[in-house]
Enzyme design. Structure first.
Site, short mmCIF file in Angstrom:
data_model
loop_
_atom_site.label_atom_id
_atom_site.label_comp_id
_atom_site.label_asym_id
_atom_site.label_seq_id
_atom_site.Cartn_x
_atom_site.Cartn_y
_atom_site.Cartn_z
N GLN A 1 1.15 -1.21 0.34
CA GLN A 1 0.40 -0.16 -0.33
C GLN A 1 1.37 1.44 0.00
OE1 GLN A 1 -2.97 -1.53 3.10
NE2 GLN A 1 -3.74 0.01 2.10
N HIS A 2 -0.03 2.55 -0.65
CA HIS A 2 1.19 3.99 0.20
C HIS A 2 1.66 4.43 -0.58
CE1 HIS A 2 -1.41 2.83 3.68
NE2 HIS A 2 -0.33 2.32 4.05
N ASP B 1 -2.40 -4.93 -0.11
CA ASP B 1 -1.45 -6.02 -0.16
C ASP B 1 -3.32 -7.12 1.68
OD1 ASP B 1 -0.79 -4.46 1.61
OD2 ASP B 1 1.26 -5.20 1.12
O1 LIG Z 1 1.88 0.25 5.24
C1 LIG Z 1 1.60 -1.37 4.75
C2 LIG Z 1 0.23 -1.14 5.42
O2 LIG Z 1 -0.87 -0.20 5.69
C3 LIG Z 1 1.76 -2.17 4.80
O3 LIG Z 1 1.45 -3.26 5.46
C4 LIG Z 1 2.46 -1.74 3.04
O4 LIG Z 1 0.92 -2.54 2.42
C5 LIG Z 1 3.37 -3.11 3.08
O5 LIG Z 1 3.04 -4.50 3.46
P1 LIG Z 1 4.36 -5.90 2.87
O6 LIG Z 1 5.04 -5.62 1.57
O7 LIG Z 1 4.93 -5.91 4.55
O8 LIG Z 1 3.19 -6.90 3.11
#
Ligand SMILES: O=C(CO)[C@@H](O)[C@H](O)COP(=O)(O)O
Ligand SMILES: Nc1ncnc2c1ncn2[C@@H]1O[C@H](COP(=O)(O)OP(=O)(O)O)[C@@H](O)[C@H]1O
Length: 464
Positions: A70-71, A233
């Site tokens: 995300q983000h 994700d």
């Molecule tokens: O920033 C967040 C949720 O807000 C993280 O969960 C990212 O979405 C990355 O996820 P992973 O690659 O660690 O699964």
């Protein structure tokens, strides 16, 4: 009928191809992503194509959806070119921009408008950082996408001229509610973008991806497969697990996340629990830490052991490691919001500072941060009947056992698998079949709570 799900996560890209009706795994592939908190999205596109090839290709696939970290800020110019390396969710350079936005609007107002109190992770703060630190780049931004939006666009044949079949049609960018809800300029309660917040961050308006419903299709790949709306994700994992009332998912990947599916939006003006949307039309309160699986990677490397050996020695120490506490902020921290923090080891004596003690303290410290996230969910009224433990580090036997000493509800470990990619595949099946299929989830362990209160008490006592 076959469907595909993709997880373009921080460390790697995973592809699963499943039977749409039963969910049976047919083929899979994966490829690594480069390290670092600012990454050229071209590397994700290369990894995705490698992972698709490893999974035997998509020629016989009827629908595909992309789940992604995300983000991340993917800034595109009017020719559809990526302007600079994408700043990822774990890049903390925009911490000052987050503080500036809070000073200008107030945390209460930002939560009311976007569900989020800005921290360095969220897209809105990265855009403000771009405006202030790289004004020439900011001025060139014609569209802003997230990793999964951009990859779905590329899969459908869009991209810069010369690198894509259909060219840079920015209006064809599409996203879903879950990822839009992590930007900081979209409201999960109104379902609309907040253009005033976008402009306040970036300095001008820009094209944003159309926000599709959970079972909508964004279009087709050049081979004719339907492309679903995709998901962030964590929302993808909730869909892959069929998470329901009472389930709190704890994911230990690069990030540590604690999330649950809720019928109502949540509001937390402390910022501990972000008010995200999920991938089914509901909501996904979520709390995230920057330091999760890599805490274990780091300590295993220092001790010179592999994951199995680390588990063995960690379980040689008593719960609480005799008072040795690792506050594991190796990468700064997001929850609590301490972007410049570093890790600290407390309680070292000649008796406690041992290899087993350090291994255990690393796992306990990482899990205590996630247990704090679970408490914050409860404070918002979320019911927790069990923890579902997933992510790369959930494969570690010591992580599982120590989790049962920290969480005060049963810990269920689903069979090791790619739950984000599975959720994306389930969404693709929803798009292709017209209804959401039930796919069975296998469980490999159920651990009753064996809570040892001193572990969290001594961690809390060291909190800054
Ligand atoms: O920033 C967040 C949720 O807000 C993280 O969960 C990212 O979405 C990355 O996820 P992973 O690659 O660690 O699964
Ligand atoms: N058996 C294990 N014990 C502890 N950590 C593990 C184990 N297997 C994998 N990992 C870690 O899990 C992480 C990858 O998990 P994953 O959920 O795929 O992350 P992400 O989705 O953030 O890319 C890596 O840091 C890896 O070292």
């Amino acid at each position: 009928m076959l469907v595909a799900g993709i997880d373009s996560s921080t460390q790697s890209c995973k592809v699963v191809i499943r039977d749409a009706e039963s969910g049976a795994l047919v083929r899979e592939g994966r490829a690594s992503h480069p390290d670092g908190t600012a990454v050229d999205p071209a590397a994700w596109w290369t990894a995705l194509r490698e992972a698709i090839a490893g999974a035997g290709g998509f020629d016989d696939v009827d629908a595909v959806s992309v789940g992604g970290q995300q983000h991340g800020m993917v800034a595109l110019d009017s020719e559809g070119r990526v302007i600079r390396d994408a700043l990822l969710w774990n890049d903390t350079r925009s911490a000052g921009a987050a503080r500036d936005l809070i000073a200008e609007f107030g945390a209460e107002e930002l939560v009311a408008r976007s569900g989020l109190v800005p921290v360095a992770s969220f897209t809105i703060t990265k855009l403000r950082w771009l405006r202030d630190a790289e004004p020439d780049n900011a001025a060139r931004v014609a569209a802003v996408a997230l990793p999964h939006d951009w990859l779905s666009w590329r899969l459908r044949g869009y991209g810069p001229a010369g690198e894509s079949e259909l060219g840079p049609v920015l209006e064809e960018l599409a996203t879903d509610r879950s990822d839009a809800s992590g930007t900081g300029y979209w409201s999960s309660t109104t379902g609309e973008y907040d253009r005033e917040l976008l402009v306040a961050a970036l300095g001008h308006d820009a094209i944003l991806p159309r926000v599709l419903g959970p079972a909508d299709s964004a279009g087709r790949t050049s081979a004719g497969a339907l492309v679903g709306s995709g998901a962030g994700d964590n929302a993808g994992a909730a869909l892959g697990l069929s998470a329901g009332p009472g389930d709190v998912v704890v994911s230990i990947g690069t990030s540590g996340t604690v999330f649950s599916v809720s019928e109502e939006p949540t509001t937390d003006s402390s910022g501990t629990v972000a008010g995200f949307a999920d991938a089914t039309g509901r909501f996904l309160p979520l709390s995230a830490t920057l330091n999760a699986a890599r805490v274990i990677d780091t300590v295993a490397a220092v001790l010179g052991v592999d994951f199995d050996e680390l588990a063995t020695i960690a379980l040689e120490a008593e719960p609480g490691a005799g008072g040795l506490v690792l506050q594991p902020y190796f990468d700064g921290e997001r929850t609590p919001d301490l972007p410049d923090a570093t890790a600290t080891l407390f309680g070292m004596t000649r008796a406690t500072f041992t290899r087993p003690g350090l291994a255990r303290a690393a796992i306990e410290g990482m899990l205590c941060g996630l247990a704090d996230g679970l408490d914050a969910h409860r404070a918002l009224g979320v019911q927790a009947s069990r923890v579902l433990l997933i992510g790369g580090a959930a494969m570690n036997p010591a992580v599982r056992e120590i989790a049962s000493t920290i969480f005060d509800v049963p810990v269920t470990v689903p069979a090791p698998g790619e739950y984000v990619a599975n959720g994306a595949a389930r969404q693709a099946a929803w798009v292709a079949l017209g209804s959401l299929p039930d796919w069975e989830i296998e469980t490999v362990a159920e651990l009753a709570p064996a809570t040892v209160p001193v572990v969290r008490e001594q961690y809390a006592a060291r909190r800054v």
